[in-house]
Design a protein around this motif. Structure first.
Motif, short mmCIF file in Angstrom:
data_model
loop_
_atom_site.label_atom_id
_atom_site.label_comp_id
_atom_site.label_asym_id
_atom_site.label_seq_id
_atom_site.Cartn_x
_atom_site.Cartn_y
_atom_site.Cartn_z
N GLU A 43 1.15 -4.77 53.01
CA GLU A 43 0.64 -4.73 51.65
C GLU A 43 1.11 -6.00 50.95
OE1 GLU A 43 0.74 -1.08 48.93
OE2 GLU A 43 2.35 -2.34 48.09
N VAL A 44 0.17 -6.75 50.42
CA VAL A 44 0.49 -8.02 49.75
C VAL A 44 0.22 -7.87 48.25
CG1 VAL A 44 0.07 -10.49 49.64
CG2 VAL A 44 -0.15 -9.30 51.82
N LYS A 45 1.26 -8.06 47.47
CA LYS A 45 1.12 -7.98 46.01
C LYS A 45 1.09 -9.39 45.44
CE LYS A 45 3.42 -3.49 45.43
NZ LYS A 45 4.51 -2.75 44.75
N THR A 46 0.05 -9.70 44.66
CA THR A 46 -0.05 -10.99 44.00
C THR A 46 -0.02 -10.77 42.49
OG1 THR A 46 -2.47 -11.10 43.72
CG2 THR A 46 -1.57 -11.72 45.89
N ASN A 47 -0.12 -11.85 41.74
CA ASN A 47 -0.15 -11.72 40.28
C ASN A 47 -1.49 -11.21 39.78
OD1 ASN A 47 -1.28 -14.21 41.18
ND2 ASN A 47 -1.20 -15.03 39.11
N LYS A 48 -2.44 -10.98 40.72
CA LYS A 48 -3.77 -10.51 40.33
C LYS A 48 -4.18 -9.19 40.95
CE LYS A 48 -5.83 -15.08 39.44
NZ LYS A 48 -6.97 -16.00 39.78
N ASP A 49 -3.67 -8.89 42.15
CA ASP A 49 -4.18 -7.70 42.85
C ASP A 49 -3.20 -7.28 43.95
OD1 ASP A 49 -5.90 -5.67 43.55
OD2 ASP A 49 -7.69 -6.96 43.60
N VAL A 50 -3.58 -6.22 44.66
CA VAL A 50 -2.83 -5.74 45.81
C VAL A 50 -3.80 -5.68 46.99
CG1 VAL A 50 -1.53 -3.85 46.83
CG2 VAL A 50 -1.26 -4.38 44.40
N TYR A 51 -3.38 -6.20 48.15
CA TYR A 51 -4.25 -6.29 49.31
C TYR A 51 -3.58 -5.62 50.51
CZ TYR A 51 -6.25 -10.02 46.44
OH TYR A 51 -6.81 -10.74 45.41
N HIS A 52 -4.41 -5.08 51.41
CA HIS A 52 -3.92 -4.50 52.65
C HIS A 52 -4.52 -5.28 53.82
CE1 HIS A 52 -2.05 -1.02 50.69
NE2 HIS A 52 -3.06 -1.10 49.83
#
Length: 433
Positions: free
Chosen positions: A270-279
């Motif tokens: 799970e990658v958390k950025t300043n804009k969204d969360v991605y799998h």
């Protein structure tokens, strides 16, 4: 005697020539070391004098040698005579016919943090890969090749079913040479990818001063073919990449910064950025080694006039500009801005000499100081910024000067903490491969 005299004459000429060359190389090495320029920036050669036969092949093979001497023969042995000029081409090792050269990171005095990587660029965290500058390869050509190869290894990993299912096959962090190439290769391989870049296309290359010469070599890029750059500028290289981006339709999300990477119970990430969360099933990190800019921690540093890199010297025309730092970035910024009409440039550095900068940049700054284009303040520290001025401490004296803009070139905080938090093992290299 008829044959001996010409042979002896040729031998004497050769001896005299090699001794003179050895003497010049020793003088250059002494000058560099007396100036404190002893620490290579990244990958560099370690030469075994027991194996070196003094053939000079490594010297001729170095692409930087013509412009900035790096290697030289001293007493018929190859030596690194100008360590800070070495930028890690590695051509010397390939050229050496006696296997006398090992490419290493760091020195006994200066350690370099390098993430531990497998031959396929995978880190200690399964499914997370690293390519480019972060892994120690800062050259554009090397970074592009690594981005290409790493993506192919990732595809092999995906095809072997080693990773869990997720909406994304690979999440690429960074759009510098390695990340951009990996993104194009993802398109070519028809896998589901997401590329984020916290700044602009080009990564570290984008941060170079305007007009800075970028040394490259012919390299193969996905969807493009062989790119035959041998010498080019930052602007031309970025313009070419922008055309490739537009032509291929490769998708890059700019001004998006990764904040955290977490493994999930499905085997992916799970990658958390300043804009969204991605799998995603896998991750490719192609971020630079500069990390977060190091701040001075003084009052007024949060003013909009204070930045941490030079984009375009022209924007500082007719302004009072302060540059802080003593490395190549600071010196390049100082002399390039000083060449702009109407600028008043002050260069402040906490030490008494430029021990980390290349000779060519020191020479340009010295020339600008002599002509009055740069006001040099060695052994000085910034105390405070105000909207129209800056206060500098030099030897206990407070100097207040007009200031419209400031560029802090105090280096960056390496992303070691981010890597360790992600679970990636990092090793400090002290002159080892």
């Amino acid at each position: 005697m008829i044959y001996a005299i010409p042979i002896l004459s040729v031998w004497l000429i050769y001896v005299i020539y090699t001794k003179r060359k050895s003497k010049r190389n020793l003088a250059l090495k002494t000058e560099e070391f007396e100036a404190g320029l002893t620490e290579p920036a990244s990958l560099h050669p370690l030469i075994d004098p027991g194996k070196c036969m003094g053939c000079g092949t490594c010297v001729k093979a170095c692409p930087e040698q013509a412009n900035h001497p790096v290697l030289g023969l001293i007493d018929n042995k190859a030596e690194l005579i100008a360590p800070t000029n070495c930028i890690g081409h590695g051509a010397c090792k390939t050229a050496c016919p006696f296997d006398a050269i090992t490419l290493v990171f760091g020195t006994e005095k200066r350690g370099v943090d390098i993430p531990l990587l497998k031959p396929n660029f995978e880190t200690s965290m399964p499914g997370i890969y690293i390519a480019g500058e972060l892994g120690g390869m800062g050259l554009i050509r090397n970074a592009i090749e690594q981005g290409y190869k790493a993506l192919d290894y990732i595809v092999d990993d995906l095809n072997n079913g080693a990773s869990a299912s997720a909406p994304l096959d690979v999440f690429i962090v960074g759009a510098g040479p390695a990340g951009f190439c990996a993104s194009l290769r993802s398109m070519e391989k028809k896998i589901k990818y997401k590329t984020v870049e916290q700044e602009s296309l080009g990564g570290t290359v984008f941060q170079f001063p305007r007009g800075k010469l970028v040394m490259t070599a012919p390299v193969k890029m996905p969807l493009v073919g062989e790119v035959k750059f041998t010498e080019t500028t930052k602007e031309k290289l970025l313009e070419f990449w922008q055309k490739v981006e537009k032509k291929t339709g490769v998708k890059i999300s700019y001004h998006e910064r990764v904040e955290k990477i977490l493994s999930n119970d499905k085997g992916g990430y799970e990658v958390k950025t300043n804009k969204d969360v991605y799998h995603t099933r896998t991750i490719l990190l192609t971020i630079g080694r500069r990390g977060t800019p190091r701040k001075l921690g003084v009052p007024g540093e949060d003013l909009s006039k204070v930045t941490y890199r030079l984009i375009d010297p022209e924007q500082y025309r007719n302004q009072h500009v302060l540059i802080v730092g003593g490395g190549d970035s600071a010196l390049e910024a100082a002399h390039s801005i000083a060449d702009e009409p109407g600028t008043t440039v002050t260069l402040s550095y906490r030490s008494g000499a430029f021990s980390r900068a290349k000779k060519k940049n020191r020479a340009k700054v010295d020339a600008a100081v002599d002509t009055g284009k740069i006001n040099l303040l060695l052994s000085s520290n910034v105390v405070e910024f105000t909207p129209e001025e800056v206060t500098i401490d030099k030897g206990g004296d407070k100097i207040v000067i007009p200031n419209d803009a400031a560029i802090i070139c105090a280096g960056g905080i390496l992303p070691t903490g981010f890597l360790k938090e992600t679970g990636i093992n990092v090793e400090t290299k002290h002159g080892t491969a």
